[in-house]
Motif scaffolding. Structure first.
Motif: not given
Length: 128
Positions: A85-89
């Motif tokens: 999630m952090e990577r995508l965001a």
């Protein structure tokens, strides 16, 4: 030909299923939740319909499923989902899946329940 995009489920439909798995104590609940999320992502990628795009609540349901799981890899998988999630965001700029307070709290709970003290402390420091 003959495809009716209006007959496709939307993110709300997927989220209902994901939240059901997220609340379940069934042994396969986290894996089933991940499969539903992957299906949602594939459908979005193939159609590019914004109403099918996974969002934070979609991922949070998968985090909840891992947090409730008794599987030995539960804390690690919850941490992996959060990192994704952090990577995508933060790297890719997809703010619709940015982790929120519930995301972090759920992973911290999973770490507290499932990880050894040393690993839990290390992962908690990374999150904070």
């Amino acid at each position: 030909q003959g495809r009716n995009d209006k007959a496709l489920p939307d993110a709300d439909c997927f989220d209902i299923v994901l939240q059901t798995w997220g609340r379940s104590t069934h042994e396969q609940a986290p894996k089933n939740a991940e499969q539903v999320l992957f299906a949602m992502e594939r459908l979005y990628e193939s159609t590019k319909l914004e109403r099918l795009k996974p969002r934070t609540t979609s991922f949070n349901a998968v985090l909840a499923a891992w947090s409730k799981s008794s599987q030995p890899q539960a804390a690690e998988r919850a941490s992996d989902v959060l990192a994704f999630m952090e990577r995508l965001a933060y790297r890719d700029g997809d703010w619709q899946v940015a982790p929120d307070a519930a995301s972090y709290a759920t992973v911290m709970g999973a770490l507290a329940r499932h990880a050894s003290q040393a690993i839990a402390a290390q992962k908690a420091d990374e999150i904070l």
